[in-house]
Design an enzyme around this catalytic site. Sequence first.
Site, PDB file in Angstrom:
ATOM      1  N   ARG A 283     -45.822 -11.648 -55.493  1.00 13.18           N
ATOM      2  CA  ARG A 283     -44.386 -11.919 -55.349  1.00 13.18           C
ATOM      3  C   ARG A 283     -43.592 -10.734 -55.891  1.00 13.18           C
ATOM      4  NH1 ARG A 283     -46.913 -16.690 -56.196  1.00 13.18           N
ATOM      5  NH2 ARG A 283     -46.060 -18.609 -55.317  1.00 13.18           N
TER       6      ARG A 283
ATOM      7  N   HIS B   5     -41.322 -12.898 -60.128  1.00 11.47           N
ATOM      8  CA  HIS B   5     -42.049 -14.132 -60.472  1.00 11.47           C
ATOM      9  C   HIS B   5     -43.528 -14.046 -60.051  1.00 11.47           C
ATOM     10  CE1 HIS B   5     -38.417 -16.564 -61.490  1.00 11.47           C
ATOM     11  NE2 HIS B   5     -37.838 -15.748 -60.637  1.00 11.47           N
TER      12      HIS B   5
ATOM     13  N   ARG C 179     -44.518 -24.847 -60.322  1.00 17.90           N
ATOM     14  CA  ARG C 179     -45.032 -23.526 -60.706  1.00 17.90           C
ATOM     15  C   ARG C 179     -44.056 -22.887 -61.696  1.00 17.90           C
ATOM     16  NH1 ARG C 179     -44.609 -18.042 -59.195  1.00 17.90           N
ATOM     17  NH2 ARG C 179     -46.547 -16.891 -59.473  1.00 17.90           N
TER      18      ARG C 179
ATOM     19  N   ASN D 215     -34.767 -21.924 -63.168  1.00 17.93           N
ATOM     20  CA  ASN D 215     -35.235 -21.096 -64.286  1.00 17.93           C
ATOM     21  C   ASN D 215     -35.124 -21.876 -65.584  1.00 17.93           C
ATOM     22  OD1 ASN D 215     -35.859 -18.788 -62.821  1.00 17.93           O
ATOM     23  ND2 ASN D 215     -33.874 -17.822 -63.141  1.00 17.93           N
TER      24      ASN D 215
ATOM     25  N   PHE E 176     -29.020  -8.473 -56.209  1.00 15.32           N
ATOM     26  CA  PHE E 176     -30.348  -8.874 -56.687  1.00 15.32           C
ATOM     27  C   PHE E 176     -31.358  -7.727 -56.633  1.00 15.32           C
ATOM     28  CE2 PHE E 176     -34.424 -11.273 -56.412  1.00 15.32           C
ATOM     29  CZ  PHE E 176     -34.349 -11.883 -57.647  1.00 15.32           C
TER      30      PHE E 176
ATOM     31  N   HIS F 277     -38.438 -22.483 -51.659  1.00 21.38           N
ATOM     32  CA  HIS F 277     -37.235 -22.028 -50.971  1.00 21.38           C
ATOM     33  C   HIS F 277     -36.070 -22.960 -51.320  1.00 21.38           C
ATOM     34  CE1 HIS F 277     -34.421 -20.651 -48.119  1.00 21.38           C
ATOM     35  NE2 HIS F 277     -35.263 -20.139 -47.250  1.00 21.38           N
TER      36      HIS F 277
ATOM     37  N   ARG G 117     -29.803 -16.355 -51.613  1.00 19.05           N
ATOM     38  CA  ARG G 117     -31.150 -16.890 -51.832  1.00 19.05           C
ATOM     39  C   ARG G 117     -31.643 -17.604 -50.575  1.00 19.05           C
ATOM     40  NH1 ARG G 117     -31.582 -20.588 -56.973  1.00 19.05           N
ATOM     41  NH2 ARG G 117     -33.779 -20.030 -56.836  1.00 19.05           N
TER      42      ARG G 117
ATOM     43  N   TYR H 234     -35.791 -16.190 -49.541  1.00 18.35           N
ATOM     44  CA  TYR H 234     -37.082 -16.840 -49.813  1.00 18.35           C
ATOM     45  C   TYR H 234     -37.941 -17.008 -48.559  1.00 18.35           C
ATOM     46  CZ  TYR H 234     -35.475 -17.762 -54.550  1.00 18.35           C
ATOM     47  OH  TYR H 234     -35.036 -17.603 -55.824  1.00 18.35           O
TER      48      TYR H 234
ATOM     49  N   ARG I 295     -45.497 -11.725 -47.845  1.00 20.55           N
ATOM     50  CA  ARG I 295     -46.436 -12.222 -48.849  1.00 20.55           C
ATOM     51  C   ARG I 295     -47.536 -13.069 -48.222  1.00 20.55           C
ATOM     52  NH1 ARG I 295     -47.052 -15.942 -52.839  1.00 20.55           N
ATOM     53  NH2 ARG I 295     -45.604 -17.456 -51.979  1.00 20.55           N
TER      54      ARG I 295
END
Length: 715
Positions: A108, A111, A147, A183, A196, A375, A394, A398, A405
């Site tokens: 990632r 994270h 996670r 978070n 970001f 997401h 965001r 995602y 990935r």
Amino acid sequence: MPSEENPFIPGKPASATPEFEEPQCPQGPLGSKPDQSGPRPTTPTGADSADGQTEQAQQGEYHTTAQGGRLPDTNHSLKAGARGPVLLQDHHLREKITHFDHERIPERVVHARGAAAHGTFVSYGTASTVTKAGFLQPEAETEVFTRFSTVVGSRGSPDVARDTRGFATKFYTSEGVFDLVGNNFPVFFIQDAMKFPDIVHAAKPHPDREIPQAQSAHDTFWDFVSLHTEATHHTMWQMSDRAIPRSLRMMEGFGVNTFRLENAAGETSLVKFHWKPENGVHSLLWEEAQLTNGFDPDFHRRDLADAIEAGAYPRWELGLQVMPDSEDETFEGIDLLDPTKLIPEELAPVTSVGMLTLDRNPENYFAETEQVAFHPGHLVPGIDVTNDPLLQGRLFSYLDTQMTRLGGPNFSELPINRPRCPVNDMFRDGMHQTAVHQGVAPYKPNSLDGGNPFSSKGEHALIDVPQPVAESVKERRASASFDDHFSQARLFWLSLTGIERQHLAEAFIFELGKCYEETIRQREVKNLAAIDRGLCETVAEGLGLDVPQTTEQPAADVTASPALSQISGRWPVAGRKVGLVASANTPIEQITVVRKAVGDVGMVPLLIAPRGGRLGEGNTAVAVERTYSTMRSVEFDAVVLAGGIETSTAIDVLISEAWRHLKPIATCDDAEHLLEEPGIGLDDPGIFCGGGPEEVTKQLIAALAEHRTWARAEM
Ligand code: HDD
């Protein structure tokens, strides 16, 4: 030389006899079971482990090629003679190595380092007045996967870096997947997703030497946050004890962005999500964290998995702060679309709406923890987004990141990502497509597939909240209400206790002290003047800088929010670790009594002795779990010293560190003498001596409920 003779080991054949003889299966007809007397995998693993589906990744007892051909040997490549060249025709060799060469996927981009667990969310039903979301209705029970992560470090970085922690939960609801991607801080560094990539570039290791790993104590990070004063509030959290949690089980979680909830009557409200840990919110001390990163880089991951395995299931209550959906989207003057702001709980209380319990460790890290894809746009009816510009960005990022990935658009078919409700999305083909779709008309409307699939307009349909959009012009500009960058940083500072403020100031001194550029240090210290003069002076002094002459004044009318301090109350101790030091001279009854007292409250006793093996004789003997060379104080929340131990450097270090880190220490019998060398007083706070083993252990357990012996910090 005859090919059978080994040139280096006289008398041995060229191919030395392997020490381990692999059990051979007798040949059987296809489909027959082999002899099962040999070693077997303890758990049959497969795709079904993640979601209860029947599809198996590993079937049968025989080792096979990827095409299912049974293999007689996987230790030798096919050669032209025992010492000859390897033959290109060796398909098994090429297939095995090619697969291995492609085993890694990109980590990632943020994270990357994470640990996860499965569990259940049980709704209290208290949210049904504000949302129609099915999983928040009375008695609803939903399977989840959570996670936790650090943000900055790469996949192999140490767990207890000073960093924000990710807290992402996937709810497999009957109305589709809902992801709460939060978070452990309630605020964020930036107000607009446009920045970001910039904050992440600044926080990641320097691009020339790729150092430092998993740290914010470097020039580019502080350059960015000192120039982008909107980051000030988040930076205060990052320098606080919250950034070095004692355990993933002891962190709060926050959805950060404001969401819009809609109930069955179509009424909307603006809401912030909270996770409140049953174990309380607790942190490491900075020195402890630094030692831990060396002693056990997997500290958090191990702690989570161990606790779940031991049955000390971590639990969090999901809470909502519900604010009216007002036209200006503010509450008590705080802009709800600004993700650098929190709403103090004293102004909008957190209402508990359900309980999350994590009770099952993943079986396969890659299949589950690595491949899970969260997401914030994975929403269910009754939960919608707001115009928060960070959240809006965001919503794009995602999905996009998973293409790189997870290698294409079909990642939602991976077992860990699959919804647990029917899916009929008309998406077709693409990389890694595993479904065999039926029908000929994946478009709408159609007549060839009988009109299937049908549109849903009913109760469970994902209908966007018909929120009016203000008439405006296109412009690259933030709302004026986003300009206040300091008042909530001050609010956070004022809400902390003395010891928490001291830790925070020390963190600034440490981090800025690691920067090479003095201008960056000076700039940040000047920013601190706008938060609090005392903080600014302490940090300036620690860095050897002049206190800046600035006209900037801290905001005058800020009220503290005591809920933001983490030092108060008493908390469950289950899952915490107690180091019990003993030796061959310790009466075995003492060991048994202490272990029982610790185990009875769900804590984990770890027996430490000068060397390995067992202490005691016969049935009552106890295995030594740590030796003087494999233990370090940071592994334990408290230490019990049994009788019969001799003074040694290892024990001195253990006791001094435990004392310095404000951990309770108890002594049995003659063990008091061990406190002399490190200079610890028998009457010091959190030192329990003089009683029997059971009594002192119980006193120690009672003290642990406050997490640390805070009174010792005053000495
Ligand atoms: Fe993010 C991962 C939380 C802002 C872009 N983010 C990621 C994860 C968490 C968060 C917990 C890890 C999920 C997992 O375990 O797989 N992110 C947040 C929070 C934010 C936030 C609470 C602010 C409120 N993130 C944010 C912005 C962007 C991203 C503004 C980009 C515009 N985040 C990502 C990403 C990641 C990610 C690049 C990396 C891996 C992934 O998504 O799947 O897309």
